[in-house]
Scaffold this active site. Structure first.
Site, short mmCIF file in Angstrom:
data_model
loop_
_atom_site.label_atom_id
_atom_site.label_comp_id
_atom_site.label_asym_id
_atom_site.label_seq_id
_atom_site.Cartn_x
_atom_site.Cartn_y
_atom_site.Cartn_z
N HIS A 137 7.62 3.96 4.29
CA HIS A 137 7.16 4.80 5.40
C HIS A 137 8.34 4.96 6.36
CE1 HIS A 137 4.98 5.66 9.18
NE2 HIS A 137 3.95 6.01 8.43
N ASP A 214 6.48 -4.99 5.26
CA ASP A 214 5.66 -4.06 6.03
C ASP A 214 4.27 -4.04 5.39
OD1 ASP A 214 4.32 -1.93 7.10
OD2 ASP A 214 5.79 -0.41 6.52
N GLN A 217 -0.25 -1.23 5.08
CA GLN A 217 -1.27 -0.73 4.14
C GLN A 217 -1.95 -1.86 3.38
OE1 GLN A 217 -2.51 2.24 3.75
NE2 GLN A 217 -1.14 3.21 5.22
N LYS A 240 -5.32 -0.01 11.16
CA LYS A 240 -5.52 0.19 9.72
C LYS A 240 -6.36 -0.94 9.14
CE LYS A 240 -1.12 2.59 9.19
NZ LYS A 240 -1.39 4.00 8.92
N CYS A 378 4.68 10.77 6.08
CA CYS A 378 5.77 10.01 6.69
C CYS A 378 6.57 9.26 5.64
CB CYS A 378 5.26 9.01 7.73
SG CYS A 378 4.49 9.78 9.14
C1 LIG Z 1 3.32 1.61 5.13
C2 LIG Z 1 3.27 1.89 6.59
N1 LIG Z 1 4.17 1.33 7.40
C3 LIG Z 1 4.15 1.54 8.72
C4 LIG Z 1 3.23 2.36 9.31
C5 LIG Z 1 3.27 2.56 10.78
O1 LIG Z 1 2.14 2.06 11.40
P1 LIG Z 1 1.86 2.36 12.95
O2 LIG Z 1 1.98 3.83 13.11
O3 LIG Z 1 0.47 1.86 13.14
O4 LIG Z 1 2.86 1.60 13.73
C6 LIG Z 1 2.28 2.97 8.51
C7 LIG Z 1 1.29 3.90 9.11
O5 LIG Z 1 1.05 5.00 8.67
C8 LIG Z 1 2.30 2.74 7.12
O6 LIG Z 1 1.40 3.31 6.31
#
Ligand SMILES: Cc1ncc(COP(=O)(O)O)c(C=O)c1O
Lengths: 420, 148
Positions: A137, A214, A217, A240, A378
């Site tokens: 992401h 990270d 998900q 999430k 993203c």
């Molecule tokens: C794999 C992953 N990493 C990071 C993020 C970023 O999360 P946040 O926007 O809640 O900080 C997301 C959110 O879409 C994600 O799916």
């Protein structure tokens, strides 16, 4: 169609997991969009909130709203107690050693930036290397690009294959003594691929590199044990995980967090301030400058209680059934191409339809009350790899049903009709 | 509730499948790019002017049905128009897909089939990408046009 719905109903009730009963816990699910029952399949973007989470936030604002860690009055004591007990829940949820290792932040994005700046910027130089992957992401790409610009450290990417899986042999090739940080997603938001993080962590440690996972998900789909994983940092977002927006978690090994300088300065993160210097507070407060998102933390605690009550094993089970069913139904649609066919994946169905742009798919489905995400998610490097501008993505959670999969499939078939 | 066919009318589906004026104009005097960061859609507009008239116009790129059909219809409508008329049409079109009260659709000819877009706010940018790109081509802006 009827026959299918019948099987769907039976499947929804296997293993004592009663999805209809669970759906009653989520007020938002019971509404119509464009005259059709809402079918919410955008859970990878954000999950819906059970009543218990919404109630916990309301209870705080109605009953004991006040600042934490600084009042002697009862309300402040109650708020502090609720805030800190949520930290214990998070610690247990991911099996950390101590609450000192649990830092509350705004979300996964802020947690990654914190590690890149506080840990990375102070330890990396132009001799060093950072490894991330093509599957990440943007939140797990851009902070490392910034760090690379700031320190001169080289940024390397683990490539993916046609199934959307990381190529482990390539990872082994780019890993070396200069690698200082490996940052990799537990589960891909664009494709649902579950990455072989245990192996990747162990390999990185052989070269003395630190590993950030990270988990944005992951926490809503599978249980996480940071001790067992032995990762150095693990990050995730509350929204999430059926909790509120604006709250997230950074887990870091205590000895690492101890050595890292504060990310931001302000109240709550200090022990003593004189005009000349400041003594920083202890962990985890050193990283929590300013009045935090108290209601968010309390809501996150309630979300974890809720997930524990349902049971991640049940959740995983039901979602895998949904995914298998969706895959089977989708494979009968000739115009549909799966994007991301990893052997190990969570309940994400990313696809394209021949000759129909995902944006049009999204609009047509929305017209029938179906919420999916269309776009690059993203994760533009993933799109670049597959040489597509975007995909349509249906992402399932445990409150979705087999009947909703049927509605989705009908919707997809309708797209072809509109365009033919 | 909206009928999805009001948005995806036959003309739109047809122009999406067989876009008119699709391709490069080799001796174009203006080439300008439009970009919709929301969906990553990219479109390039080729413009050949003669005096104050648009002698030829074409586009290429990829996008959703709404943006492709819109570009196809727009380029059709623009051929041979004076720059002044083009600007007028730009304003009228903008009104068409944003104005709740509706506009005089006659002056817009075929372009009026895109009126359904105004019921889909998230898609207005898809329909206007090519128009904003044309607008800045005419007004001499050289940078890539973004819908954001
Ligand atoms: C794999 C992953 N990493 C990071 C993020 C970023 O999360 P946040 O926007 O809640 O900080 C997301 C959110 O879409 C994600 O799916």
């Amino acid at each position: 169609m009827n026959k299918k719905n019948n099987t769907a109903e039976i499947q929804n009730q296997t293993n004592g997991f009663d999805v209809e009963k669970i759906r009653k816990d989520f007020p938002i699910l019971h509404q119509e969009i464009n005259g059709k029952p809402l079918v919410y399949l955008d859970n990878a973007a954000t999950t819906q909130k059970p009543k218990s989470v919404i109630d916990s936030i309301e209870k705080y604002y109605r009953g004991y709203n006040s600042n934490i860690h600084r009042g002697v009055h009862t309300l402040s004591e109650n708020a502090t107690e609720a805030y800190e007990s949520a930290r214990v829940k998070v610690k247990d949820f991911i099996n950390a050693n101590s609450t000192k290792e649990i830092v509350f932040v705004r979300g996964a994005t802020e947690a990654i930036n914190l590690v890149a700046q506080s840990f990375g910027r102070n330890t990396l130089s132009s001799e060093d290397e950072i490894i991330i992957t093509e599957l990440e992401h943007h939140a797990n790409i851009v902070p490392w690009q910034l760090l690379s610009q700031q320190t001169g450290a080289k940024l390397k990417y683990v490539p993916i294959n046609d199934d959307g899986e990381l190529i482990e042999s390539e990872y082994k090739k780019i890993l070396n003594e200069k690698t200082r940080i490996v940052a990799v997603g537990h589960i891909s938001n664009a494709l649902g691929t579950i990455n072989p993080i245990e192996n990747m962590i162990n390999l990185a440690h052989e070269y003395g590199a630190k590993v950030l996972i990270d988990g944005a998900q992951a926490t809503s789909h599978t249980s996480v044990d940071v001790k067992n994983l032995n990762c150095d940092f693990y990050v995730f977002s509350g929204h999430k995980l059926f909790g509120p927006t604006g709250i997230g978690v950074l887990y870091g090994k205590e000895d690492l967090l101890e050595k890292m300088p504060p990310y931001q300065g302000g109240g709550d993160m200090i022990k003593m301030v004189t005009m000349k210097e400041t003594q920083y507070n202890e962990l985890p407060h050193k990283f929590e400058a300013g009045t935090p998102n108290i209601s968010g933390v309390i809501g996150l605690g309630a979300a974890i209680d809720y997930v524990n009550k349902i049971g991640l094993e049940n959740i995983e089970n039901h979602e895998q059934q949904l995914l298998d069913y969706a895959n089977q139904m989708a494979s009968e649609i000739t115009e549909l191409k799966f994007v991301g066919t990893a052997k190990n994946k969570t309940s994400i169905l990313s696809f394209t339809l021949d000759g129909i742009h995902p944006h049009d798919v999204g609009t047509i489905l929305n017209n029938d009350g179906i919420a999916i995400r269309t776009g690059h998610h993203c994760a533009m490097p993933v799109m670049e790899y597959f040489q597509i501008p975007a995909t349509s993505r249906a992402s399932f959670s445990f409150y979705n049903t087999h009947a909703e999969v049927d509605v989705l499939i009908e919707g997809i078939n309708k797209c072809s009709k509109v365009f033919n | 509730m909206f009928d999805i066919k009001d948005l995806y009318q036959e003309i739109i589906v047809d122009h999406n499948r067989n876009p008119r004026n699709f391709g490069i104009i080799n001796d174009a005097d203006k080439v300008i790019e439009g970009f919709n960061p929301l969906c990553g859609d990219k479109l390039k507009l080729y413009l050949k002017t003669e005096g104050k008239n648009i002698a030829d116009i074409s586009f290429d790129g990829s996008g959703c049905a709404i943006s492709v059909a819109s570009a196809s219809l727009m380029t059709d409508a623009m051929k041979g128009k004076s720059i002044n008329d083009a600007e007028l049409l730009f304003n009228n079109f903008h009104e068409l897909i944003t104005n709740e009260n509706g506009v005089d659709e006659k002056s817009l000819g075929k372009l009026a089939v895109l009126a359904g877009v105004k019921d889909y706010p998230a898609r207005v940018k898809c329909a206007t990408l090519c128009w904003h790109t044309l607008h800045s081509a005419i007004t001499g802006n050289k940078e890539t046009v973004s819908t954001e």
